[in-house]
Write a protein that holds these residues in place. Structure first.
Motif, PDB file in Angstrom:
ATOM      1  N   UNK A 102      13.506 -67.588 -48.503  1.00 30.59           N
ATOM      2  CA  UNK A 102      12.476 -68.596 -48.302  1.00 30.59           C
ATOM      3  C   UNK A 102      12.592 -69.662 -49.395  1.00 30.59           C
ATOM      4  N   UNK A 103      12.535 -70.915 -48.975  1.00 24.03           N
ATOM      5  CA  UNK A 103      12.448 -72.042 -49.906  1.00 24.03           C
ATOM      6  C   UNK A 103      11.032 -72.596 -49.790  1.00 24.03           C
ATOM      7  N   UNK A 104      10.314 -72.619 -50.907  1.00 24.93           N
ATOM      8  CA  UNK A 104       8.957 -73.162 -50.925  1.00 24.93           C
ATOM      9  C   UNK A 104       8.951 -74.463 -51.713  1.00 24.93           C
ATOM     10  N   UNK A 105       8.248 -75.466 -51.185  1.00 28.27           N
ATOM     11  CA  UNK A 105       8.100 -76.747 -51.870  1.00 28.27           C
ATOM     12  C   UNK A 105       6.646 -77.149 -51.769  1.00 28.27           C
ATOM     13  N   UNK A 119      -3.456 -77.091 -53.617  1.00 24.56           N
ATOM     14  CA  UNK A 119      -2.035 -77.297 -53.383  1.00 24.56           C
ATOM     15  C   UNK A 119      -1.742 -77.366 -51.908  1.00 24.56           C
ATOM     16  N   UNK A 120      -0.641 -78.019 -51.588  1.00 23.30           N
ATOM     17  CA  UNK A 120      -0.179 -78.060 -50.206  1.00 23.30           C
ATOM     18  C   UNK A 120       1.336 -78.167 -50.214  1.00 23.30           C
ATOM     19  N   UNK A 121       1.944 -77.634 -49.177  1.00 20.46           N
ATOM     20  CA  UNK A 121       3.398 -77.698 -49.143  1.00 20.46           C
ATOM     21  C   UNK A 121       3.980 -77.034 -47.911  1.00 20.46           C
ATOM     22  N   UNK A 122       5.249 -76.687 -48.026  1.00 17.65           N
ATOM     23  CA  UNK A 122       5.991 -76.098 -46.923  1.00 17.65           C
ATOM     24  C   UNK A 122       6.737 -74.860 -47.403  1.00 17.65           C
ATOM     25  N   UNK A 123       7.031 -73.979 -46.471  1.00 16.94           N
ATOM     26  CA  UNK A 123       7.979 -72.890 -46.684  1.00 16.94           C
ATOM     27  C   UNK A 123       9.033 -73.007 -45.590  1.00 16.94           C
ATOM     28  N   UNK A 124      10.285 -72.813 -45.974  1.00 19.56           N
ATOM     29  CA  UNK A 124      11.398 -72.972 -45.046  1.00 19.56           C
ATOM     30  C   UNK A 124      12.231 -71.696 -45.041  1.00 19.56           C
ATOM     31  N   UNK A 125      12.541 -71.201 -43.857  1.00 20.52           N
ATOM     32  CA  UNK A 125      13.435 -70.054 -43.715  1.00 20.52           C
ATOM     33  C   UNK A 125      14.872 -70.560 -43.859  1.00 20.52           C
ATOM     34  N   UNK A 145       4.453 -83.414 -64.946  1.00 25.32           N
ATOM     35  CA  UNK A 145       4.099 -84.828 -64.984  1.00 25.32           C
ATOM     36  C   UNK A 145       4.337 -85.452 -63.617  1.00 25.32           C
ATOM     37  N   UNK A 146       3.736 -86.599 -63.419  1.00 26.55           N
ATOM     38  CA  UNK A 146       3.828 -87.278 -62.125  1.00 26.55           C
ATOM     39  C   UNK A 146       5.118 -88.089 -62.068  1.00 26.55           C
ATOM     40  N   UNK A 147       6.199 -87.435 -61.658  1.00 24.63           N
ATOM     41  CA  UNK A 147       7.507 -88.095 -61.635  1.00 24.63           C
ATOM     42  C   UNK A 147       8.155 -87.936 -60.260  1.00 24.63           C
ATOM     43  N   UNK A 148       7.381 -88.145 -59.223  1.00 26.59           N
ATOM     44  CA  UNK A 148       7.909 -87.978 -57.873  1.00 26.59           C
ATOM     45  C   UNK A 148       9.042 -88.954 -57.590  1.00 26.59           C
ATOM     46  N   UNK A 149      10.108 -88.421 -57.031  1.00 26.55           N
ATOM     47  CA  UNK A 149      11.214 -89.251 -56.575  1.00 26.55           C
ATOM     48  C   UNK A 149      10.930 -89.703 -55.140  1.00 26.55           C
ATOM     49  N   UNK A 150      11.702 -90.662 -54.639  1.00 24.58           N
ATOM     50  CA  UNK A 150      11.508 -91.052 -53.232  1.00 24.58           C
ATOM     51  C   UNK A 150      11.660 -89.878 -52.263  1.00 24.58           C
ATOM     52  N   UNK A 151      12.595 -88.961 -52.543  1.00 25.46           N
ATOM     53  CA  UNK A 151      12.781 -87.796 -51.683  1.00 25.46           C
ATOM     54  C   UNK A 151      11.541 -86.898 -51.703  1.00 25.46           C
ATOM     55  N   UNK A 152      10.964 -86.708 -52.874  1.00 22.85           N
ATOM     56  CA  UNK A 152       9.753 -85.885 -52.988  1.00 22.85           C
ATOM     57  C   UNK A 152       8.563 -86.553 -52.306  1.00 22.85           C
ATOM     58  N   UNK A 185      12.735 -79.501 -42.556  1.00 21.26           N
ATOM     59  CA  UNK A 185      13.870 -78.641 -42.874  1.00 21.26           C
ATOM     60  C   UNK A 185      14.959 -79.431 -43.593  1.00 21.26           C
ATOM     61  N   UNK A 186      15.264 -80.608 -43.083  1.00 20.48           N
ATOM     62  CA  UNK A 186      16.287 -81.454 -43.718  1.00 20.48           C
ATOM     63  C   UNK A 186      15.857 -81.879 -45.118  1.00 20.48           C
ATOM     64  N   UNK A 187      14.583 -82.247 -45.277  1.00 20.14           N
ATOM     65  CA  UNK A 187      14.089 -82.651 -46.594  1.00 20.14           C
ATOM     66  C   UNK A 187      14.110 -81.493 -47.575  1.00 20.14           C
ATOM     67  N   UNK A 188      13.690 -80.306 -47.109  1.00 24.08           N
ATOM     68  CA  UNK A 188      13.703 -79.138 -47.983  1.00 24.08           C
ATOM     69  C   UNK A 188      15.094 -78.800 -48.454  1.00 24.08           C
ATOM     70  N   UNK A 189      16.055 -78.854 -47.555  1.00 25.40           N
ATOM     71  CA  UNK A 189      17.443 -78.562 -47.947  1.00 25.40           C
ATOM     72  C   UNK A 189      17.977 -79.623 -48.892  1.00 25.40           C
ATOM     73  N   UNK A 190      17.618 -80.880 -48.643  1.00 24.66           N
ATOM     74  CA  UNK A 190      18.064 -81.951 -49.539  1.00 24.66           C
ATOM     75  C   UNK A 190      17.472 -81.773 -50.933  1.00 24.66           C
ATOM     76  N   UNK A 191      16.199 -81.383 -51.003  1.00 24.27           N
ATOM     77  CA  UNK A 191      15.575 -81.130 -52.299  1.00 24.27           C
ATOM     78  C   UNK A 191      16.255 -79.975 -53.017  1.00 24.27           C
ATOM     79  N   UNK A 192      16.569 -78.918 -52.265  1.00 22.69           N
ATOM     80  CA  UNK A 192      17.234 -77.765 -52.876  1.00 22.69           C
ATOM     81  C   UNK A 192      18.614 -78.154 -53.408  1.00 22.69           C
TER      82      UNK A 192
END
Length: 200
Positions: A102-105, A119-125, A145-152, A185-192
């Motif tokens: 599981x990938x959690x973001x 909190x809020x987010x996703x879990x990906x198998x 800290x608040x350093x969100x990237x465009x992907x995040x 799913x694509x965003x989670x994998x890209x973040x990973x």
């Protein structure tokens, strides 16, 4: 602004559940209530109707592999206390003999009015992606800290989109959910991948 815990529309559709690899969650830390959609509930082996009402974190964490559980709690407690973003991978056993990666973001934020953390987010198998011999490569990221990237930011917007679609009753709902799940799913994998590439 106070975040309301979103109660997803959890009409239990078996074929949609088995096809979905992405689930969403929302947590009220003070009250220890985590609300999940049906896909996330399936990843943790919990009743989707109970998950829709909200369960304590322990109800989900009980299926995390014992070797991953202490690290999961340590890392999650840090971000739940201070707020911020996180990405973490772990193994889970939603049913006997069924091991899942599981990938959690997610993101935790403090409510200025109540002082509570939500909190809020996703879990990906991501089990299938671990079958290529990369089981020991794990994503892990916390940013207080608040350093969100465009992907995040894109992932955060997609999570909010999915939660809004879960409240939609129209006949297009299932198709919309599948579309946004593919994006998540694509965003989670890209973040990973991004986190893995940045680690020493």
């Amino acid at each position: 602004m106070q975040h309301q815990v979103t109660r997803s529309v959890l009409a239990f559709v078996p074929d949609a559940l088995s096809a979905s690899q992405v689930g969403t969650w929302t947590t009220d830390v003070i009250n220890d209530r985590t609300v999940c959609d049906a896909a996330a509930a399936a990843l943790f082996g919990v009743d989707p109707n109970l998950a829709a009402e909200g369960l304590p974190l322990a109800a989900y964490a009980r299926v995390i592999h014992p070797d991953d559980r202490a690290g999961f709690h340590d890392k999650l407690n840090r971000v739940r206390e201070h707020g911020g973003l996180f990405v973490v991978e772990y193994r889970a056993f939603p049913a006997p003999g069924d091991r899942r990666w599981v990938l959690a973001r997610g993101r935790y934020e403090r409510d200025d009015r109540t002082g509570g953390m939500t909190g809020r987010g996703i879990v990906i198998d991501i089990t299938e992606s671990k079958l290529d011999g990369r089981a020991e490569d794990r994503a892990f990221f916390i940013a207080e800290e608040d350093t969100e990237t465009p992907l995040e930011r894109a992932a955060a917007c997609a999570i909010q989109t999915r939660q809004a679609i879960d409240e939609f009753d129209g006949p297009e709902g299932l198709g919309l959910r599948r579309s946004v799940d593919a994006l998540l799913l694509a965003l989670g994998r890209a973040l990973a991948r991004r986190v893995g590439a940045s680690e020493p």
